[in-house]
Design a protein around this motif. Structure first.
Motif, mmCIF file in Angstrom:
data_model
loop_
_atom_site.group_PDB
_atom_site.id
_atom_site.type_symbol
_atom_site.label_atom_id
_atom_site.label_comp_id
_atom_site.label_asym_id
_atom_site.label_seq_id
_atom_site.Cartn_x
_atom_site.Cartn_y
_atom_site.Cartn_z
ATOM 1 N N LEU A 115 -6.895 3.924 -3.455
ATOM 2 C CA LEU A 115 -6.114 3.259 -2.420
ATOM 3 C C LEU A 115 -6.760 3.442 -1.051
ATOM 4 O O LEU A 115 -6.762 2.522 -0.226
ATOM 5 C CB LEU A 115 -4.683 3.781 -2.389
ATOM 6 C CG LEU A 115 -3.787 3.046 -1.381
ATOM 7 C CD1 LEU A 115 -3.547 1.612 -1.828
ATOM 8 C CD2 LEU A 115 -2.468 3.755 -1.172
ATOM 9 N N ASN A 131 -5.348 7.845 -7.139
ATOM 10 C CA ASN A 131 -4.818 7.540 -5.800
ATOM 11 C C ASN A 131 -5.925 7.396 -4.758
ATOM 12 O O ASN A 131 -5.750 6.716 -3.745
ATOM 13 C CB ASN A 131 -3.787 8.590 -5.362
ATOM 14 C CG ASN A 131 -4.408 9.967 -5.124
ATOM 15 O OD1 ASN A 131 -5.013 10.230 -4.094
ATOM 16 N ND2 ASN A 131 -4.221 10.849 -6.093
ATOM 17 N N ILE A 144 4.174 9.177 4.203
ATOM 18 C CA ILE A 144 3.771 7.791 3.916
ATOM 19 C C ILE A 144 4.486 6.755 4.782
ATOM 20 O O ILE A 144 3.848 5.797 5.251
ATOM 21 C CB ILE A 144 3.951 7.482 2.412
ATOM 22 C CG1 ILE A 144 2.919 8.273 1.585
ATOM 23 C CG2 ILE A 144 3.796 5.988 2.129
ATOM 24 C CD1 ILE A 144 3.148 8.213 0.081
ATOM 25 N N TYR A 148 1.858 7.053 -6.878
ATOM 26 C CA TYR A 148 0.757 7.904 -7.327
ATOM 27 C C TYR A 148 0.946 9.355 -6.881
ATOM 28 O O TYR A 148 0.632 10.282 -7.640
ATOM 29 C CB TYR A 148 -0.579 7.344 -6.819
ATOM 30 C CG TYR A 148 -1.175 6.298 -7.737
ATOM 31 C CD1 TYR A 148 -2.318 6.574 -8.483
ATOM 32 C CD2 TYR A 148 -0.587 5.045 -7.885
ATOM 33 C CE1 TYR A 148 -2.870 5.618 -9.332
ATOM 34 C CE2 TYR A 148 -1.124 4.081 -8.730
ATOM 35 C CZ TYR A 148 -2.260 4.374 -9.451
ATOM 36 O OH TYR A 148 -2.803 3.437 -10.298
ATOM 37 N N LEU A 204 1.050 4.189 -2.996
ATOM 38 C CA LEU A 204 0.653 5.582 -2.783
ATOM 39 C C LEU A 204 1.797 6.529 -3.120
ATOM 40 O O LEU A 204 1.569 7.609 -3.689
ATOM 41 C CB LEU A 204 0.198 5.791 -1.337
ATOM 42 C CG LEU A 204 -0.427 7.164 -1.045
ATOM 43 C CD1 LEU A 204 -1.677 7.387 -1.901
ATOM 44 C CD2 LEU A 204 -0.772 7.303 0.433
ATOM 45 N N ARG A 239 0.826 -1.219 0.000
ATOM 46 C CA ARG A 239 0.000 0.000 0.000
ATOM 47 C C ARG A 239 0.856 1.263 0.000
ATOM 48 O O ARG A 239 0.589 2.221 -0.723
ATOM 49 C CB ARG A 239 -0.905 0.023 1.235
ATOM 50 C CG ARG A 239 -2.168 -0.821 1.178
ATOM 51 C CD ARG A 239 -1.959 -2.249 0.793
ATOM 52 N NE ARG A 239 -3.141 -3.079 1.019
ATOM 53 C CZ ARG A 239 -3.371 -4.206 0.387
ATOM 54 N NH1 ARG A 239 -2.517 -4.659 -0.522
ATOM 55 N NH2 ARG A 239 -4.446 -4.919 0.652
ATOM 56 N N LYS A 240 1.903 1.281 0.808
ATOM 57 C CA LYS A 240 2.689 2.504 0.969
ATOM 58 C C LYS A 240 3.474 2.856 -0.303
ATOM 59 O O LYS A 240 3.497 4.018 -0.731
ATOM 60 C CB LYS A 240 3.626 2.365 2.168
ATOM 61 C CG LYS A 240 2.881 2.225 3.491
ATOM 62 C CD LYS A 240 3.738 2.548 4.695
ATOM 63 C CE LYS A 240 4.744 1.489 4.992
ATOM 64 N NZ LYS A 240 5.450 1.754 6.276
#
Length: 433
Positions: A356, A353, A420, A315, A312, A308-309
């Motif tokens: 997410l 984004n 993030i 994006y 992101l 996930r990180k």
């Protein structure tokens, strides 16, 4: 040997089938989110013609500067309404997802329709404020519902599918503006925003409550969900999610709110007539929407592969580059219309984004507080965004240009890259009960 290997592969790839309730629930949530996106973007598309008519009736000259400032103030009010939409989260954790989801759709549909009756900017501001309260709650409840109702092996992609609805709404708004808005004006555009009432009725009558919420409700000890997400167990992830969502919301202005105005300005500069400039803005919005839908669909597989990180981060970096390329560079070229529209495709893709957060936020909180956490994190970003939007409008007025102030929002995404790492990585984890 070969046959057994093939059999095992087919079993591995086979997904859990969806039942009727899950399918109906998804399409109800998707349709609500689509019409939500349509409603949000109607305002951006009709901003200039609506304020050109209403400002003189309110005692102000309809100059480009006044239209820009009034538009920013009204959008800030809309974002404050979005922020107050936090109230839907605790209601959904207490009374269920489907009833409250229907309530959000009723609210934004009715007050969007009423905006068509506005006699001055003050009335328009009130209607958009209350519509914002409804619109703001729809995402949190639709995302929570899909995460809880879909099987574990399908819910990640379900988040991507759900998020496409918002940008399909952009495309729908652009199509309506191209066909209806040009010929019948901004009031009829707002009237089309009342259609979601039908969807709200269908959601209320046809969609079953999620099993996860029913189980949590049956075994829950009554506590304050807001107090819990601010407690030691959730405090850090709550505030990190708030900051990241704030950054994503700030990016909305580059990707959505100011894009039609920028295209209209560039098209007019290129010698197009007013109606042709409006049509060009609608086509550009359609391109932006298609690109964002592609970005939403590409995101879940990437999040499953690299986490996930990191997803992101990719994006956010793409958004920063695209905002500078479109508003900071192409907008100021002598013949900038075509390059600006080309950059819009890149801007749209990385604008995906938001998908997410539909996937990631439900993974970070347990069922009993999930809707409250989702609503709080999104609402916080909208409150901060309202203030930033007001400053952005003032900068446009002071600098007498649209490009540079919007291009500076790219800095928010650069800051986001440093935030993030503080978020939890939930790749490979099941949705907590």
């Amino acid at each position: 040997m070969m046959n057994s290997l093939t059999d095992r592969t087919s079993v591995t790839r086979r997904r859990t089938p969806l039942n009727r309730s899950q399918i109906a629930g998804f399409w109800g949530a998707w349709a609500g989110w689509t019409l939500d996106g349509m409603d949000s973007f109607i305002y951006a598309l009709v901003l200039t013609p609506a304020l050109t008519e209403l400002l003189p009736r309110s005692g102000y000259a309809a100059t480009p500067a006044n239209v820009g400032l009034a538009g920013s103030i009204l959008f800030a009010l809309f974002l404050v309404g979005w922020g107050l939409s936090f109230i839907w989260g605790p209601l959904a954790d207490r009374f269920g997802r489907t009833k409250v989801l229907a309530g959000t759709i009723f609210t934004f549909a009715i007050f969007t329709g009423l905006a068509a009756t506005s006699h001055n900017v003050w009335e328009l501001g009130i209607y958009r404020f209350i519509a914002g309260v409804g619109i703001g709650g729809e995402w949190a409840l639709a995302g929570t519902y899909v995460a809880e109702s879909w099987p574990e092996d399908r819910r990640k992609m379900g988040a991507g599918y759900l998020q496409t609805g918002y940008y399909a709404g952009f495309f729908l708004a652009a199509a309506l503006n191209y066909t209806v808005g040009v010929h019948y004006g901004w009031r009829v555009m707002f009237l089309t925003g009342a259609v979601p009432v039908v969807v709200a009725i269908l959601v209320l009558l046809r969609v079953k409550e999620t099993d996860k919420w029913q189980k949590a409700e049956a075994s829950a000890v009554r506590t304050s969900p807001l107090r819990e997400i601010m407690g030691p167990a959730y405090r850090r992830r709550t505030w990190v999610a708030c900051i990241l969502l704030t950054i994503a919301i700030i990016g909305l202005w580059a990707g959505a709110v100011y894009e039609p105005s920028a295209v209209i300005q560039l098209a007019t500069k290129a010698g197009m007539a007013k109606n042709d400039a409006i049509r060009t803005a609608s086509l550009a919005t359609g391109l932006l929407s298609i690109a964002t839908i592609l970005g939403c669909l590409a995101l879940p597989p990437m999040a499953e592969r690299i986490g996930r990180k990191k997803t992101l981060a990719v994006y956010f970096a793409g958004m920063a580059i695209a905002i500078v390329g479109s508003f900071g560079w192409a907008f100021y070229l002598p013949n900038g219309l075509a390059p600006f529209i080309a950059w819009l495709f890149v801007l749209g893709f990385f604008g995906g984004n938001f998908a997410l957060f539909s996937l990631w936020l439900p993974e970070q909180f347990e069922t009993r507080v999930r809707a409250t956490a989702f609503a709080f994190c999104t609402s916080f970003g909208r409150f901060v965004g309202a203030g930033v939007n007001f400053l952005l409008g003032a900068a446009v007025l002071h600098m007498h240009t649209l490009g540079v102030p919007v291009a500076l929002t790219a800095l928010a995404f650069v800051i986001g890259l440093f935030i993030i790492p503080f978020a939890p990585e939930t790749k490979g984890e099941v949705l907590p009960q």
